[in-house]
Scaffold this motif. Structure first.
Motif, short mmCIF file in Angstrom:
data_model
loop_
_atom_site.label_atom_id
_atom_site.label_comp_id
_atom_site.label_asym_id
_atom_site.label_seq_id
_atom_site.Cartn_x
_atom_site.Cartn_y
_atom_site.Cartn_z
N GLY A 370 0.80 -1.22 0.00
CA GLY A 370 0.00 0.00 0.00
C GLY A 370 0.82 1.27 0.00
N THR A 371 2.04 1.19 -0.54
CA THR A 371 2.96 2.34 -0.48
C THR A 371 3.19 2.98 -1.85
OG1 THR A 371 4.88 0.85 -0.69
CG2 THR A 371 4.16 1.42 1.54
N SER A 372 2.23 2.87 -2.74
CA SER A 372 2.41 3.46 -4.07
C SER A 372 2.65 4.96 -4.01
CB SER A 372 1.17 3.18 -4.94
OG SER A 372 1.06 1.81 -5.25
N LEU A 373 1.99 5.64 -3.08
CA LEU A 373 2.16 7.09 -2.99
C LEU A 373 3.52 7.46 -2.41
CD1 LEU A 373 -1.42 8.15 -1.88
CD2 LEU A 373 -0.40 8.26 -4.16
N ALA A 374 4.06 6.60 -1.55
CA ALA A 374 5.44 6.82 -1.09
C ALA A 374 6.40 6.69 -2.25
CB ALA A 374 5.79 5.80 0.01
N THR A 375 6.15 5.71 -3.12
CA THR A 375 6.99 5.54 -4.31
C THR A 375 6.87 6.75 -5.22
OG1 THR A 375 6.77 3.14 -4.20
CG2 THR A 375 7.45 4.08 -6.31
N ALA A 376 5.64 7.23 -5.41
CA ALA A 376 5.44 8.43 -6.23
C ALA A 376 6.22 9.61 -5.67
CB ALA A 376 3.95 8.74 -6.33
N ARG A 377 6.20 9.74 -4.35
CA ARG A 377 6.94 10.84 -3.73
C ARG A 377 8.45 10.69 -3.95
NH1 ARG A 377 9.42 14.45 -1.97
NH2 ARG A 377 8.94 15.80 -0.19
N ALA A 378 8.95 9.46 -3.87
CA ALA A 378 10.37 9.22 -4.14
C ALA A 378 10.70 9.51 -5.60
CB ALA A 378 10.74 7.79 -3.79
N ASN A 379 9.79 9.17 -6.51
CA ASN A 379 9.99 9.49 -7.91
C ASN A 379 10.10 10.99 -8.13
OD1 ASN A 379 7.78 6.84 -9.19
ND2 ASN A 379 9.90 6.76 -8.48
N LEU A 380 9.26 11.74 -7.41
CA LEU A 380 9.32 13.20 -7.51
C LEU A 380 10.67 13.71 -7.03
CD1 LEU A 380 7.71 15.77 -8.20
CD2 LEU A 380 7.00 15.84 -5.80
N ASP A 381 11.18 13.14 -5.94
CA ASP A 381 12.53 13.50 -5.50
C ASP A 381 13.55 13.23 -6.59
OD1 ASP A 381 11.62 14.27 -3.00
OD2 ASP A 381 12.13 12.37 -2.03
N GLY A 382 13.40 12.08 -7.28
CA GLY A 382 14.32 11.75 -8.36
C GLY A 382 14.27 12.74 -9.50
N THR A 383 13.07 13.21 -9.82
CA THR A 383 12.93 14.22 -10.87
C THR A 383 13.58 15.53 -10.45
OG1 THR A 383 10.89 13.23 -11.71
CG2 THR A 383 11.25 15.55 -12.20
N ARG A 384 13.37 15.93 -9.21
CA ARG A 384 14.02 17.16 -8.73
C ARG A 384 15.54 17.04 -8.80
NH1 ARG A 384 11.06 21.03 -6.14
NH2 ARG A 384 9.01 20.52 -5.26
N GLU A 385 16.07 15.87 -8.51
CA GLU A 385 17.51 15.69 -8.53
C GLU A 385 18.07 15.88 -9.94
OE1 GLU A 385 21.18 15.44 -7.10
OE2 GLU A 385 19.38 15.39 -5.84
N ILE A 386 17.43 15.26 -10.92
CA ILE A 386 17.94 15.40 -12.29
C ILE A 386 17.79 16.84 -12.77
CG2 ILE A 386 15.80 14.74 -13.47
CD1 ILE A 386 19.28 13.59 -14.51
N LEU A 387 16.69 17.50 -12.39
CA LEU A 387 16.50 18.89 -12.78
C LEU A 387 17.52 19.81 -12.11
CD1 LEU A 387 12.60 19.18 -12.73
CD2 LEU A 387 14.09 19.21 -14.74
N SER A 388 17.93 19.48 -10.90
CA SER A 388 18.93 20.31 -10.23
C SER A 388 20.25 20.29 -10.99
CB SER A 388 19.13 19.84 -8.79
OG SER A 388 19.86 18.62 -8.73
#
Length: 462
Positions: A370-388
């Protein structure tokens, strides 16, 4: 409109064991997705995953198409209107005649322009501002790319790729006052810049972008590779803790350490294509067929997740946990020899969120935690990292960066509201309004990221 080469391979996320995934992009999948399906398989196994939709690749190519194709990307963003057409202006294979702007059935003025190493840009003799079409005819012996650029700054106002010899295709542009020149880049030859042409008056210039070269992308790629190397160490420590929990029979601790380690991996999204087969071993999903969760080829985080949240014993999970830890350590130890393709960097930022929309926000990759939204949040962190890493190159090329940052913040706020104290709301327990908010914010962010992928499509400059 942006013409993109599509030379980069799509990022494969969560490959399904035993199944050759096929592209099946459905833009309505997130908004219309039901709560995660959790019904018994045909063989009676409780809680097994059943197929709610046909298999998909993790990244259908909504951007980055075959050479010469044209794709719409956030038309409201005035970043770069670089277009390539695919038919003759008047049906004779030569475009308009006489080198002057002539009206056509589309209601726009057309100008015939030659493309070759010996006559690049010849034919543009009556320049004027506004939206217009150049009928580009390749009179050379090889396929060519064609840019319409400001010869002083190098900014691109139009682009067409893969113009074959003897063919005519259209370039739609919106020109303001200023000086322009066509640049012809035939295969296996140096770039040729045609005569400078000045559009008179004081009309503001239309959208444009500075080209990005592979050389520009090497420093941010190397910096990102170093960041991934550090995360690979974190990953190995996390999977080691998970294995120790299971070896010791502490399944409650194993659930906590499983999530912690899994989120480390999910933040590394832009590097998955470089991981090769290791991605499937570490984070693959089961085929959507009866009994697939018991297939030996189903390994990694999701295999351990399935066991932890479906009542399997610690003894039965020792081998899957050991295999996951071994794969994580191998990834860590071999990363120094890996080489990421700089040309992939911009595309990955969009793909990570596209994967999130199609898989995490539909529950496709939830095997019981039941942690799909936690994964989505981690994906968002990954996107921020590449954009940085890309931001120094992106800021002078994209005036919509503030809107992009706002979209990132909105989605982060919406996801954070579903996770409190390390506990995340499962998808099927979200209220309708909250789910719609997350879906809408994800879709908006994808629109904001589409121009990023287009801007960082590597272009020749010489």
């Amino acid at each position: 409109m942006l013409s993109m080469s599509g030379a980069n391979e799509p990022l494969q996320r969560h490959p399904e064991a035993g199944v050759s995934a096929e592209s099946d992009s459905d833009p309505s999948a997130t908004a219309a997705a039901p709560d995660p399906a959790r019904a018994a398989e045909a063989d009676g196994e409780p809680g097994a995953i059943t197929a709610a939709a046909p298999p998909r690749t993790r990244v259908p190519r909504t951007i980055g198409l075959a050479a010469g194709a044209v794709v719409a990307v956030a038309a409201v963003v005035t970043v770069a209107v670089l277009a390539g057409g695919g038919h003759d202006g008047d049906g004779d294979g030569k475009g308009g005649q006489g080198g002057t702007a002539t009206p056509a059935a589309d209601g726009l003025p057309h100008t015939a322009v030659e493309v070759s190493t010996g006559s690049c840009g010849r034919g543009w003799t009556s320049p004027h501002p506004g939206t217009q079409v150049f009928d580009l005819h390749n009179s050379g012996s090889g396929a060519s790319e064609v840019y319409l650029a400001d010869p002083a700054s190098g900014r691109l106002f139009g682009e067409l790729e893969g113009l074959a010899p003897g063919t005519t295709r259209q370039m739609l542009v919106d020109l303001g006052s200023g000086t322009y020149a066509f640049k012809c880049l035939q295969e296996d030859t140096d770039a040729i810049t045609g005569p400078k042409v000045t559009v008179p008056g004081s009309t503001p210039r239309g959208p444009s972008t500075l080209p990005v070269t592979e050389h520009d992308l090497i420093p941010p790629t190397l910096a990102y590779q170093q960041w991934i190397g550090a995360r690979a160490g974190d990953l190995a420590r996390g999977t080691a803790a998970l294995e120790a929990d299971i070896d010791g029979g502490d399944l409650a601790a194993a659930k906590r350490d499983w999530l912690s380690a899994h989120l480390v991996y999910e933040r590394m999204g832009a590097a998955y294509g470089t991981f090769g087969d290791a991605d499937g071993v570490i984070n693959g999903t089961a085929a959507r067929t009866p009994g697939a969760v018991r297939d030996p080829s189903f390994t990694g985080f999701h295999r351990v997740e399935y066991g932890l949240w479906h009542g399997e014993s610690a003894a039965s999970l020792k081998a899957p946990a050991a295999g996951l830890d071994s794969a994580a350590r191998a990834l860590r130890d071999g990363w120094s020899q890996a080489r990421m393709d700089p040309a992939d960097m911009g595309l990955r930022a969009h793909e990570i969120i596209e994967n999130t929309e199609q898989f995490e926000l539909t529950g496709r990759t939830d095997y019981g935690s039941g942690t799909s939204l936690a994964t989505a949040r981690a994906n968002l962190d990954g996107t921020r990292e590449i954009l940085s890493r890309l931001r120094p190159l992106l800021t002078p090329r994209d005036p919509a960066v503030p809107q992009l940052d706002a979209a990132l913040d909105r989605l982060q706020h919406a996801l954070d509201a579903a996770g409190k104290g390390g506990t995340w709301t499962p998808l099927d327990r979200l209220g309708q309004a909250q789910r719609e908010r997350i879906n809408a914010d994800t879709g908006d962010l994808l629109e904001q990221l589409a121009p990023v992928a287009a801007i960082f499509d590597v272009r020749r400059t010489a």
